[in-house]
Write a protein that holds these residues in place. Structure first.
Motif, PDB file in Angstrom:
ATOM      1  N   ASP A 156       8.551  52.810  37.511  1.00 14.51           N
ATOM      2  CA  ASP A 156       8.378  53.250  38.894  1.00 14.51           C
ATOM      3  C   ASP A 156       8.026  52.081  39.809  1.00 14.51           C
ATOM      4  O   ASP A 156       8.289  52.127  41.015  1.00 14.51           O
ATOM      5  N   ALA A 157       7.451  51.040  39.223  1.00 13.88           N
ATOM      6  CA  ALA A 157       7.135  49.839  40.004  1.00 13.88           C
ATOM      7  C   ALA A 157       8.345  48.921  40.152  1.00 13.88           C
ATOM      8  O   ALA A 157       8.251  47.875  40.804  1.00 13.88           O
ATOM      9  N   GLY A 158       9.475  49.312  39.529  1.00 14.77           N
ATOM     10  CA  GLY A 158      10.699  48.539  39.677  1.00 14.77           C
ATOM     11  C   GLY A 158      10.900  47.444  38.653  1.00 14.77           C
ATOM     12  O   GLY A 158      11.760  46.582  38.803  1.00 14.77           O
ATOM     13  N   TRP A 159      10.132  47.481  37.557  1.00 16.48           N
ATOM     14  CA  TRP A 159      10.304  46.468  36.523  1.00 16.48           C
ATOM     15  C   TRP A 159      11.676  46.606  35.870  1.00 16.48           C
ATOM     16  O   TRP A 159      12.149  47.734  35.634  1.00 16.48           O
ATOM     17  N   PRO A 160      12.328  45.499  35.519  1.00 19.26           N
ATOM     18  CA  PRO A 160      13.570  45.575  34.734  1.00 19.26           C
ATOM     19  C   PRO A 160      13.286  46.174  33.356  1.00 19.26           C
ATOM     20  O   PRO A 160      12.193  46.015  32.804  1.00 19.26           O
ATOM     21  N   VAL A 161      14.287  46.847  32.801  1.00 23.72           N
ATOM     22  CA  VAL A 161      14.107  47.502  31.505  1.00 23.72           C
ATOM     23  C   VAL A 161      13.707  46.500  30.426  1.00 23.72           C
ATOM     24  O   VAL A 161      12.832  46.777  29.595  1.00 23.72           O
ATOM     25  N   ALA A 162      14.320  45.313  30.422  1.00 19.80           N
ATOM     26  CA  ALA A 162      13.985  44.313  29.408  1.00 19.80           C
ATOM     27  C   ALA A 162      12.511  43.919  29.487  1.00 19.80           C
ATOM     28  O   ALA A 162      11.844  43.752  28.460  1.00 19.80           O
ATOM     29  N   ALA A 163      11.991  43.779  30.717  1.00 21.65           N
ATOM     30  CA  ALA A 163      10.581  43.422  30.889  1.00 21.65           C
ATOM     31  C   ALA A 163       9.668  44.548  30.422  1.00 21.65           C
ATOM     32  O   ALA A 163       8.617  44.303  29.818  1.00 21.65           O
ATOM     33  N   VAL A 164      10.079  45.789  30.680  1.00 27.17           N
ATOM     34  CA  VAL A 164       9.294  46.945  30.228  1.00 27.17           C
ATOM     35  C   VAL A 164       9.238  46.969  28.708  1.00 27.17           C
ATOM     36  O   VAL A 164       8.176  47.191  28.106  1.00 27.17           O
ATOM     37  N   ALA A 165      10.390  46.738  28.075  1.00 25.50           N
ATOM     38  CA  ALA A 165      10.437  46.732  26.611  1.00 25.50           C
ATOM     39  C   ALA A 165       9.545  45.632  26.044  1.00 25.50           C
ATOM     40  O   ALA A 165       8.788  45.857  25.083  1.00 25.50           O
ATOM     41  N   ASP A 166       9.611  44.436  26.627  1.00 25.26           N
ATOM     42  CA  ASP A 166       8.796  43.311  26.137  1.00 25.26           C
ATOM     43  C   ASP A 166       7.313  43.623  26.266  1.00 25.26           C
ATOM     44  O   ASP A 166       6.522  43.380  25.345  1.00 25.26           O
TER      45      ASP A 166
ATOM     46  N   LEU B 119      13.083  51.334  22.700  1.00 24.08           N
ATOM     47  CA  LEU B 119      12.637  51.877  23.983  1.00 24.08           C
ATOM     48  C   LEU B 119      13.562  53.001  24.428  1.00 24.08           C
ATOM     49  O   LEU B 119      13.090  54.060  24.876  1.00 24.08           O
ATOM     50  N   ARG B 120      14.852  52.813  24.288  1.00 25.45           N
ATOM     51  CA  ARG B 120      15.794  53.851  24.701  1.00 25.45           C
ATOM     52  C   ARG B 120      15.585  55.121  23.871  1.00 25.45           C
ATOM     53  O   ARG B 120      15.570  56.228  24.416  1.00 25.45           O
TER      54      ARG B 120
ATOM     55  N   ASP C 206      13.618  60.849  23.732  1.00 23.09           N
ATOM     56  CA  ASP C 206      12.757  61.899  23.189  1.00 23.09           C
ATOM     57  C   ASP C 206      11.737  62.387  24.214  1.00 23.09           C
ATOM     58  O   ASP C 206      11.461  63.582  24.305  1.00 23.09           O
ATOM     59  N   ALA C 207      11.189  61.459  24.995  1.00 20.79           N
ATOM     60  CA  ALA C 207      10.093  61.808  25.903  1.00 20.79           C
ATOM     61  C   ALA C 207      10.559  62.280  27.267  1.00 20.79           C
ATOM     62  O   ALA C 207       9.970  63.204  27.850  1.00 20.79           O
TER      63      ALA C 207
ATOM     64  N   PRO D 152      15.875  54.602  29.741  1.00 23.03           N
ATOM     65  CA  PRO D 152      15.014  54.005  30.760  1.00 23.03           C
ATOM     66  C   PRO D 152      15.745  53.671  32.056  1.00 23.03           C
ATOM     67  O   PRO D 152      15.151  53.739  33.134  1.00 23.03           O
ATOM     68  N   LYS D 153      17.015  53.314  31.992  1.00 20.23           N
ATOM     69  CA  LYS D 153      17.740  52.992  33.223  1.00 20.23           C
ATOM     70  C   LYS D 153      17.917  54.231  34.099  1.00 20.23           C
ATOM     71  O   LYS D 153      17.758  54.173  35.323  1.00 20.23           O
ATOM     72  N   THR D 154      18.244  55.352  33.474  1.00 20.79           N
ATOM     73  CA  THR D 154      18.374  56.593  34.241  1.00 20.79           C
ATOM     74  C   THR D 154      17.022  57.032  34.789  1.00 20.79           C
ATOM     75  O   THR D 154      16.916  57.460  35.947  1.00 20.79           O
ATOM     76  N   LEU D 155      15.979  56.927  33.968  1.00 21.68           N
ATOM     77  CA  LEU D 155      14.641  57.276  34.451  1.00 21.68           C
ATOM     78  C   LEU D 155      14.258  56.408  35.646  1.00 21.68           C
ATOM     79  O   LEU D 155      13.708  56.911  36.634  1.00 21.68           O
ATOM     80  N   ALA D 156      14.565  55.121  35.577  1.00 21.08           N
ATOM     81  CA  ALA D 156      14.252  54.225  36.696  1.00 21.08           C
ATOM     82  C   ALA D 156      15.000  54.652  37.958  1.00 21.08           C
ATOM     83  O   ALA D 156      14.436  54.617  39.064  1.00 21.08           O
TER      84      ALA D 156
END
Length: 234
Positions: free
Chosen positions: A147-157, A166-167, A172-173, A178-182
């Motif tokens: 929600d803060a706009g972090w790239p997916v790769a950064a979120v995973a790291d 992560l995907r 499941d959750a 994550p890209k669609t959720l973003a």
């Protein structure tokens, strides 16, 4: 939206919202937009689970119909319900299809006979929560980062996960990756900003869109109607 027709308040179940909706005389209702959430809804003497949406949902209804729902914070409902969110994506499913009917029937009877059906539904949720393991706290952090706009790769790291893991966790959750959720969270940020009267070009920048045209395309893709019409209906 008519304030007399829709009301909400924070639920006593952490992160959730308790809401009520009465269909107006026209029988029409605003589209339900993707928001990353799932709901448990009391409607027409049934308990229904609304899965996570990837597109606008257009609810039906007859004048005077009343709905009561608990809208869960993104990622928290699957642990409570015992069903991966991806199995309910873009679906409305009777709770009796997910839980044994012998378990659901007395819950339906209890809410139907309650003087305050909203309170009875909230009590059901809190009681269920006391009997189940809570959602992984990591999920709330993932929502915050996306929600803060972090790239997916950064979120995973940051989460210490590979992007594939992560995907899988997100499916499941949250019901989608994550890209669609973003994208969904970004849409909701933009709508919240625009409804405050912020000019659309500035809204697009604040919400993380490339420009106003990008915002308009995403609204059409996720809401199914032009941005101006959507804001006029709000």
């Amino acid at each position: 939206m008519d304030d007399a027709a829709y009301r909400e308040r924070p639920s006593r179940y952490a992160g959730a919202v308790l809401w009520t909706k009465t269909v107006d005389a026209s029988g029409s209702a605003l589209p339900v937009l993707p928001d990353g959430c799932m709901d448990l809804i009391w409607m027409n003497d049934r308990l229904v689970v609304a899965g996570p949406d990837t597109r606008a949902h257009h609810p039906g209804g007859t004048s005077g119909d009343r709905y009561v729902g608990v809208r869960f914070f993104p990622g928290t409902a699957p642990a409570l319900l015992g069903v991966p969110a991806c199995e309910l994506r873009d679906r409305r499913v009777d709770l009796a299809q997910l839980w044994p009917s012998a378990m659901v029937r007395p819950l339906v009877d209890r809410i139907a006979g309650a003087g305050d059906q909203a309170a009875a539904l909230e009590h059901l949720v809190r009681r269920r929560a006391a009997e189940t393991e809570p959602a992984d706290p990591l999920l709330r952090k993932l929502v915050g980062a996306l929600d803060a706009g972090w790239p997916v790769a950064a979120v995973a790291d940051t989460a210490g996960l590979g992007e594939r893991t992560l995907r899988r966790r997100c499916l499941d959750a949250f019901g989608y990756g994550p890209k669609t959720l973003a994208r969904v969270l970004r849409l909701q940020r933009a709508l919240g900003t625009a409804r405050q009267g912020v000019p659309l070009a500035e809204t697009a920048t604040r919400a993380g869109f490339a420009d106003q045209a990008h915002l308009s395309r995403e609204v059409r893709a996720l809401a199914g109607i032009p941005l101006g019409k959507l804001l006029a209906q709000s």
